[in-house]
Motif scaffolding. Structure first.
Motif, PDB file in Angstrom:
ATOM      1  N   UNK A 186     -31.736 153.030   6.439  1.00 34.86           N
ATOM      2  CA  UNK A 186     -31.055 151.968   7.174  1.00 34.86           C
ATOM      3  C   UNK A 186     -29.857 151.468   6.383  1.00 34.86           C
ATOM      4  N   UNK A 187     -28.710 151.397   7.054  1.00 34.82           N
ATOM      5  CA  UNK A 187     -27.492 150.881   6.432  1.00 34.82           C
ATOM      6  C   UNK A 187     -26.866 149.857   7.361  1.00 34.82           C
ATOM      7  N   UNK A 188     -26.646 148.645   6.860  1.00 29.51           N
ATOM      8  CA  UNK A 188     -25.964 147.621   7.624  1.00 29.51           C
ATOM      9  C   UNK A 188     -24.462 147.728   7.372  1.00 29.51           C
ATOM     10  N   UNK A 189     -23.675 147.597   8.439  1.00 30.66           N
ATOM     11  CA  UNK A 189     -22.221 147.720   8.361  1.00 30.66           C
ATOM     12  C   UNK A 189     -21.816 149.008   7.634  1.00 30.66           C
ATOM     13  N   UNK A 220     -41.926 148.670  10.808  1.00 24.94           N
ATOM     14  CA  UNK A 220     -41.250 148.332   9.561  1.00 24.94           C
ATOM     15  C   UNK A 220     -39.738 148.372   9.748  1.00 24.94           C
ATOM     16  N   UNK A 221     -39.269 149.351  10.517  1.00 28.86           N
ATOM     17  CA  UNK A 221     -37.828 149.462  10.772  1.00 28.86           C
ATOM     18  C   UNK A 221     -37.301 148.231  11.485  1.00 28.86           C
ATOM     19  N   UNK A 248     -33.940 143.441  11.561  1.00 28.33           N
ATOM     20  CA  UNK A 248     -33.801 141.993  11.722  1.00 28.33           C
ATOM     21  C   UNK A 248     -33.270 141.355  10.441  1.00 28.33           C
ATOM     22  N   UNK A 249     -33.839 141.761   9.303  1.00 31.53           N
ATOM     23  CA  UNK A 249     -33.391 141.200   8.037  1.00 31.53           C
ATOM     24  C   UNK A 249     -31.963 141.577   7.703  1.00 31.53           C
ATOM     25  N   UNK A 250     -31.599 142.837   7.948  1.00 34.52           N
ATOM     26  CA  UNK A 250     -30.247 143.296   7.636  1.00 34.52           C
ATOM     27  C   UNK A 250     -29.207 142.585   8.487  1.00 34.52           C
ATOM     28  N   UNK A 251     -29.503 142.394   9.745  1.00 31.43           N
ATOM     29  CA  UNK A 251     -28.542 141.735  10.636  1.00 31.43           C
ATOM     30  C   UNK A 251     -28.427 140.243  10.316  1.00 31.43           C
ATOM     31  N   UNK A 252     -29.513 139.652   9.840  1.00 36.12           N
ATOM     32  CA  UNK A 252     -29.459 138.242   9.444  1.00 36.12           C
ATOM     33  C   UNK A 252     -28.679 138.062   8.144  1.00 36.12           C
ATOM     34  N   UNK A 253     -28.885 138.978   7.182  1.00 37.93           N
ATOM     35  CA  UNK A 253     -28.195 138.893   5.890  1.00 37.93           C
ATOM     36  C   UNK A 253     -26.758 139.390   5.958  1.00 37.93           C
ATOM     37  N   UNK A 254     -26.519 140.308   6.896  1.00 33.46           N
ATOM     38  CA  UNK A 254     -25.215 140.936   6.962  1.00 33.46           C
ATOM     39  C   UNK A 254     -25.053 142.078   5.979  1.00 33.46           C
ATOM     40  N   UNK A 255     -26.151 142.522   5.390  1.00 35.19           N
ATOM     41  CA  UNK A 255     -26.104 143.628   4.429  1.00 35.19           C
ATOM     42  C   UNK A 255     -27.496 144.232   4.292  1.00 35.19           C
ATOM     43  N   UNK A 282     -30.806 144.068  -1.855  1.00 32.38           N
ATOM     44  CA  UNK A 282     -31.022 142.647  -1.559  1.00 32.38           C
ATOM     45  C   UNK A 282     -31.914 142.423  -0.342  1.00 32.38           C
ATOM     46  N   UNK A 283     -32.207 143.489   0.382  1.00 32.14           N
ATOM     47  CA  UNK A 283     -33.025 143.376   1.589  1.00 32.14           C
ATOM     48  C   UNK A 283     -34.436 143.858   1.293  1.00 32.14           C
ATOM     49  N   UNK A 284     -35.414 143.031   1.567  1.00 30.62           N
ATOM     50  CA  UNK A 284     -36.811 143.368   1.293  1.00 30.62           C
ATOM     51  C   UNK A 284     -37.580 143.531   2.594  1.00 30.62           C
ATOM     52  N   UNK A 285     -38.604 144.362   2.546  1.00 35.10           N
ATOM     53  CA  UNK A 285     -39.478 144.568   3.689  1.00 35.10           C
ATOM     54  C   UNK A 285     -40.439 143.394   3.801  1.00 35.10           C
ATOM     55  N   UNK A 286     -40.274 142.589   4.831  1.00 33.80           N
ATOM     56  CA  UNK A 286     -41.141 141.430   5.052  1.00 33.80           C
ATOM     57  C   UNK A 286     -42.080 141.652   6.229  1.00 33.80           C
ATOM     58  N   UNK A 287     -42.189 142.906   6.686  1.00 28.84           N
ATOM     59  CA  UNK A 287     -43.013 143.182   7.857  1.00 28.84           C
ATOM     60  C   UNK A 287     -44.497 143.114   7.546  1.00 28.84           C
ATOM     61  N   UNK A 288     -44.846 143.311   6.285  1.00 34.44           N
ATOM     62  CA  UNK A 288     -46.260 143.267   5.907  1.00 34.44           C
ATOM     63  C   UNK A 288     -46.646 141.849   5.503  1.00 34.44           C
ATOM     64  N   UNK A 289     -47.853 141.398   5.851  1.00 30.67           N
ATOM     65  CA  UNK A 289     -48.274 140.041   5.492  1.00 30.67           C
ATOM     66  C   UNK A 289     -48.333 139.865   3.986  1.00 30.67           C
ATOM     67  N   UNK A 290     -48.026 138.664   3.529  1.00 30.15           N
ATOM     68  CA  UNK A 290     -48.069 138.378   2.093  1.00 30.15           C
ATOM     69  C   UNK A 290     -49.501 138.464   1.583  1.00 30.15           C
TER      70      UNK A 290
END
Length: 268
Positions: free
Chosen positions: A200-203, A233-234, A239-246, A250-258
Motif C-alpha cells: 500500500x502506498x499513499x499518494x 487489514x488492508x 483508512x489510516x493512510x488516507x487520514x494521515x495523508x501518508x 509512520x502508518x501502523x496496522x490498527x485493525x487487530x485489537x490491542x
C-alpha cells in the motif's frame, strides 16, 4: 554434555527417535523440523520432498503469467476491463537479472482509456510468482472490493507483467489515484510457492522507497493469510493512510485489537 538424538545406521527406515515429540511443533509451521534420519543423512522420502519443493519454487519464478486468463477473472469482479502494462524487462531472464528494469514501465499508453483521479488504484503484478497471482489474484481482488463496501471509488485494475513493486508508482502517478495497492507474487520458498503480498502506498509518485509503503504478506489460503482477513487489514491501512495523508513507517496496522494486560505480560 549429551549427544544429539539421532537414528542409528542400523535403522534403515529413519523412524523418529522420539516418537510424537515433534508432532505438536510441526502443526505450527510449514518449516522442515525434526526430520528423521538414516545414519548421517535424511531419509529418501524427505530428500525427494525437498527436491520437489525446490523444483516448484523454481517453476513459480520462471513460469509466465497467463494474462488473458487473469484478465477474464479480473473483469468478472466488476471493476471494469483491466489494462495491461509491462516493465522494461524483455523476458523472464532479464527480469531476474535486472531488477531495475522491472521497476520501470516499457510504456504507459495502455492506461490512456482508464479514468483518472479515483480514490484507489489496484495493480495485479506477477512479481516472482506468477503462479500465486494466477491462483489467488482474482479471489483476493473480490475480497478487497467486498471489504471496501463502496466507501471509495476504485479505478479499473491494471495487470503488470515482469513487474517489481515500484512499477506501481509509475502507474499510480499516471492514474492520479490517492491510494495505490500493488498485489504481487512473493518470492517462492521451499514451503510456499504461491504466496501474494499487498503493498500500500499513499499518494504514489515515482522515486518512493519501501519505507514509504506498508506490506501485508503471506496471503495464500488455506495455509497462509486468508482473502477476507487480508482485505480487512488492508481496509484498516487504507483508512489510516488516507487520514494521515501518508503511508510507510509512520502508518501502523490498527485493525487487530490491542492486547490486554495479561497477554502483553505473557509476551514480555
Amino acid at each position: 554434555m549429551s549427544e544429539p538424538l539421532a537414528t542409528t545406521p542400523s535403522d534403515p527406515t529413519g523412524t523418529d527417535p522420539v516418537p510424537g515429540f515433534w508432532d505438536p511443533l510441526r502443526t505450527t509451521t510449514p518449516s522442515r523440523i525434526g526430520l528423521n534420519r538414516t545414519g548421517d543423512a535424511v531419509t529418501t522420502r524427505h530428500l525427494l520432498e525437498f527436491r520437489a519443493a525446490h523444483a516448484a519454487a523454481r517453476d513459480a519464478v520462471h513460469e509466465p503469467l497467463d494474462v488473458p486468463g487473469l484478465a477474464a477473472a479480473v473483469t468478472a469482479v466488476g471493476l471494469g476491463e483491466p489494462a495491461v502494462v509491462t516493465s522494461r524487462a524483455a523476458g523472464r531472464s532479464e527480469y531476474l537479472r535486472r531488477p531495475d528494469f522491472g521497476r520501470r514501465p516499457a510504456s504507459l499508453e495502455p492506461l490512456d482509456p482508464l479514468p483518472r483521479g479515483r480514490d484507489i488504484g489496484i495493480v495485479l503484478a506477477d512479481g516472482l510468482s506468477a503462479r500465486a497471482m494466477a491462483e489467488h489474484g482474482a479471489p483476493l481482488l473480490q475480497a478487497l472490493v467486498d471489504a471496501f463496501a463502496g466507501r471509495w471509488s476504485v479505478a479499473p485494475p491494471v495487470i503488470a507483467t515482469q513487474a517489481r513493486v515500484a512499477l506501481g508508482d509509475h502507474i499510480g502517478t499516471a492514474l492520479g489515484v490517492g491510494t495505490l495497492l500493488v498485489i504481487i507474487g512473493e518470492r517462492p520458498g521451499l514451503s510456499v510457492a504461491d504466496s501474494l503480498g499487498i503493498y500500500l502506498t499513499q499518494a504514489p509518485r515515482v522515486g518512493l522507497t519501501d519505507a514509504d509503503r506498508n506490506c501485508i504478506s503471506n496471503i495464500h489460503p488455506p495455509g497462509g493469510l486468508g482473502y477476507a482477513e487480508a482485505a480487512r487489514v488492508t481496509v484498516g491501512l487504507v483508512e489510516g493512510a488516507r487520514a494521515l495523508g501518508r503511508s510507510g513507517v509512520t502508518l501502523k496496522d490498527t485493525s487487530r485489537p490491542a492486547l490486554d494486560g495479561n497477554a502483553r505480560s505473557a509476551l514480555d
